[in-house]
Structure formats: C-alpha cells, structure tokens
Design an enzyme around this catalytic site. Structure first.
Site, mmCIF file in Angstrom:
data_model
loop_
_atom_site.group_PDB
_atom_site.id
_atom_site.type_symbol
_atom_site.label_atom_id
_atom_site.label_comp_id
_atom_site.label_asym_id
_atom_site.label_seq_id
_atom_site.Cartn_x
_atom_site.Cartn_y
_atom_site.Cartn_z
ATOM 1 N N GLU A 62 0.827 -1.210 0.000
ATOM 2 C CA GLU A 62 0.000 0.000 0.000
ATOM 3 C C GLU A 62 0.859 1.257 0.000
ATOM 4 O O GLU A 62 2.027 1.224 0.363
ATOM 5 C CB GLU A 62 -0.934 0.025 1.221
ATOM 6 C CG GLU A 62 -0.338 -0.406 2.548
ATOM 7 C CD GLU A 62 0.775 0.462 3.076
ATOM 8 O OE1 GLU A 62 0.665 1.701 2.970
ATOM 9 O OE2 GLU A 62 1.760 -0.085 3.596
ATOM 10 N N GLU A 113 4.419 -0.551 1.869
ATOM 11 C CA GLU A 113 4.620 -0.722 0.427
ATOM 12 C C GLU A 113 4.543 -2.187 -0.030
ATOM 13 O O GLU A 113 4.576 -2.466 -1.221
ATOM 14 C CB GLU A 113 5.983 -0.186 -0.037
ATOM 15 C CG GLU A 113 6.216 1.290 0.205
ATOM 16 C CD GLU A 113 7.584 1.742 -0.315
ATOM 17 O OE1 GLU A 113 8.336 0.899 -0.873
ATOM 18 O OE2 GLU A 113 7.906 2.920 -0.162
#
Length: 351
Positions: free
Chosen positions: A175, A318
């Site tokens: 994300e 991430e």
C-alpha cells in the site's frame, strides 16, 4: 456487490487431505523430526492452498494499492499528502523500497490508484481504478459511502484476478497512502473493541499533537460514525481507507483462486482482518511476512491467529515485508521438491 459476493462464494478451505500428505512426506525426509521448524509448517500450508504436493510459486506479484486520506486534515501526520502521488509514480520506475527488495525474486510490482488525491497520468505505468480523490475526513463524517467501500474491495478483486489470469501464482499485498495508519488503528479499535490508545502508533510520524492527538482523532471519529462491529463493510466505509479495502479484495481474490497471499505489516494485516470478517476461510491462504513495529500489528495478527515469520523492525509498508518473505516460500518449496526421504536416500545408495 455481485463480484464481491461471487468471490466470497468461491472461497473454500484449504485441501486438508493434501496437507496430510505433505506432512507425511516432510516427516519422512532425511532430517530429525520438525528440525526445519516453521519452514515445514509453511510447506504444508502451501500444499494445502494449491492442492499440490510440490507447489509451484515461481511467478510472483505484489499489488500496491494507493490512496489518500481526508483525516490528514486533522494533523495526524507531519508528512504532506503529495508524497502519496510522488511514491505512486515511483513504483513503476522501480525506485521504492519494495521494488528494490522484489528484485531478489523477480517479483512483479503492480501499482493501482484506488483513490490518490491527484490525477495520475495514464502513461505512468499505474492501473487507474480511482474511486474518489481520497477518503472524506472521518473526523467529520464517514470516510466513504458503503457503495464506495464495496467498490474498493472489488477493485482489489479485479486487479488480483487479472494478474492470476496472466499466470501469477503467489501474491503480496502492498500500500501507499500518507496517514493510513490512522484508519488502520481505527478499524482495529472497532474490531478489537478497545480504546484507540491500545493500537495506535507513530506510523511514518505523528503531527504536532503527538500520539495523544492521533488517538483523540480516532476515538472521536469512532464515536461520531458509530461503525457496526459485526459489519466489516460498515467499518471500512466509516473509518477505513480505499487502499485498505482494495488489499482486502486482493486477499479475497487470492483465496478464491487458491493462491497464497503474503501480507506485509500493520496496514496489510488490517486489510486481512476485513477480508477475514467477510469470509473466515481466507485465513488458510494468508501467509504473514514480518512483525511490524506498529503496536496494533501484534494484536491484529493475534486476532487472525497468525504469526509473522520475520522480526526485522520494519515499518515501511509498500509490501516490503512481503517481498522480503518471498525467498522463504521458495525455500519451503525447494525443501519439498529437492530433499530426499530416508527411503529414497537408501535406494540411491544401493544403486
């Protein structure tokens, strides 16, 4: 809603018969019983997920879902929101932390704009699935409508399903969204039925009011919006995030297609909780990567009944933890395929 319902309908539990066969083979390998520890447990799980004694997980992808958060207006983070779009554009260029780690296993990075506050160029290498320009400020009202929350989940399902059709056989969740530890802590506070101070951490940094202010914002948002503890979509809509919903969709799609999905840290684990609330069988397909530094991460993992493999003091997000865990999955598969049983070794010696 139809896509979400169909996906949930297609999720079945892991193949327990194949898991038994995998365990029998592992116990017969040339080694002391249980001497490879969690690697053995992981190999059994992979066999149960895929239905194969020698599972192939050689085509990897991490789906990075990007979105912004209206609650940043409350000063819960010192980081400017334009970092979200900057990093979203940086993923296709290969310049982020997860990209560097993913190179180890040639894992593909798939970047999806679910709700970035700015327009992302169509030639940037980002899949544009924007539902809205960031969530609304949950301190003033619901973060999104119920329909938007469902749509965010279905974005994750669509993107993951498309990658699986292309041959991807193991997924990771990632994300990007400045401020997204705030809705993550809010979701966990509702699901765990606890005060936000038990699950709220620093994230990528807190604003001038510190943790106390962040906790207060979350507490007031929950009190204002009154999310229903027994309705995951209601929780996601009222105090969640678009990228959290999309990651939940990725997890649901992986389970529906019997593919393992490696989750990252705190925010990914919250997405996994949303998916689990919608369909408990998804737990069979979830492989946790690392223990995040966020205080709520351990609580969320315990609620799911999972134990992260790695303790690396990481909190980047991430999908970096998922990328780091991929080689461990490779090792588990190699153990199953290349290590001989005692019986096989004896036969080889006789030749």
């Amino acid at each position: 809603m139809q896509l979400l319902q169909q996906t949930i309908h297609n999720i079945q539990s892991a193949d327990h018969k194949m898991m038994g066969q995998a365990r029998e083979r592992i116990d017969a390998l040339c080694k002391p019983p249980s001497s490879l520890g969690k690697l053995e447990t992981l190999a059994v799980q992979l066999s149960g997920i895929t239905g194969e004694l020698y599972p192939a997980i050689d085509n990897k992808a991490i789906i990075v879902c990007a979105a912004d958060h209206g609650v940043c207006d409350e000063g819960v983070t010192p980081n400017p929101q334009n970092v979200t779009v900057f990093q979203t554009l940086n993923f296709p260029r290969g310049g982020t932390g997860v990209c560097a780690i993913a190179k180890i296993t040639d894992a593909k990075i798939v970047t999806v704009d679910v709700g970035v506050k700015e327009d992302v160029p169509h030639d940037a290498g980002v899949i544009i699935k924007k539902i809205k320009y960031g969530t609304d400020n949950m301190a003033k009202g619901p973060a999104m409508s119920r329909e938007e929350a469902i749509q965010s989940i279905e974005v994750g399902i669509e993107v993951a399903t498309e990658e699986i059709k292309k041959g991807i056989n193991v997924l990771g969740t990632g994300e990007m969204g400045i401020g997204n530890t705030t809705p993550s802590a809010a979701i966990l506070s509702v699901l765990h039925e606890c005060h936000p101070n038990e699950v709220t951490g620093f994230g990528a940094g807190v604003g001038p009011g510190g943790i106390a202010h962040k906790v207060e914002v979350i507490y007031n948002a929950i009190a204002l919006n009154k999310p229903n503890r027994h309705d995951a979509i209601d929780i996601l809509a009222k105090v969640g995030g678009l990228e959290i919903g999309a990651m939940a969709g990725v997890i649901l799609a992986a389970a529906a297609h019997r593919k393992p999905v490696v989750i990252d840290g705190f925010i990914s684990t919250i997405a996994a909780l949303i998916a689990y609330e919608l369909e408990p069988n998804v737990k069979d397909y979830i492989i946790p990567s690392h223990a995040s530094e966020e205080p709520g991460a351990k609580i969320a993992a315990e609620m799911l009944g999972i134990e992260p493999m790695l303790q690396m003091n990481m909190r980047l997000g991430e999908g970096s933890g998922a990328a780091l865990a991929f080689p461990i999955l490779d090792a588990a598969c190699s153990m199953m395929k290349n290590m001989t049983t005692l019986e096989e070794a004896m036969l080889l010696l006789k030749k």
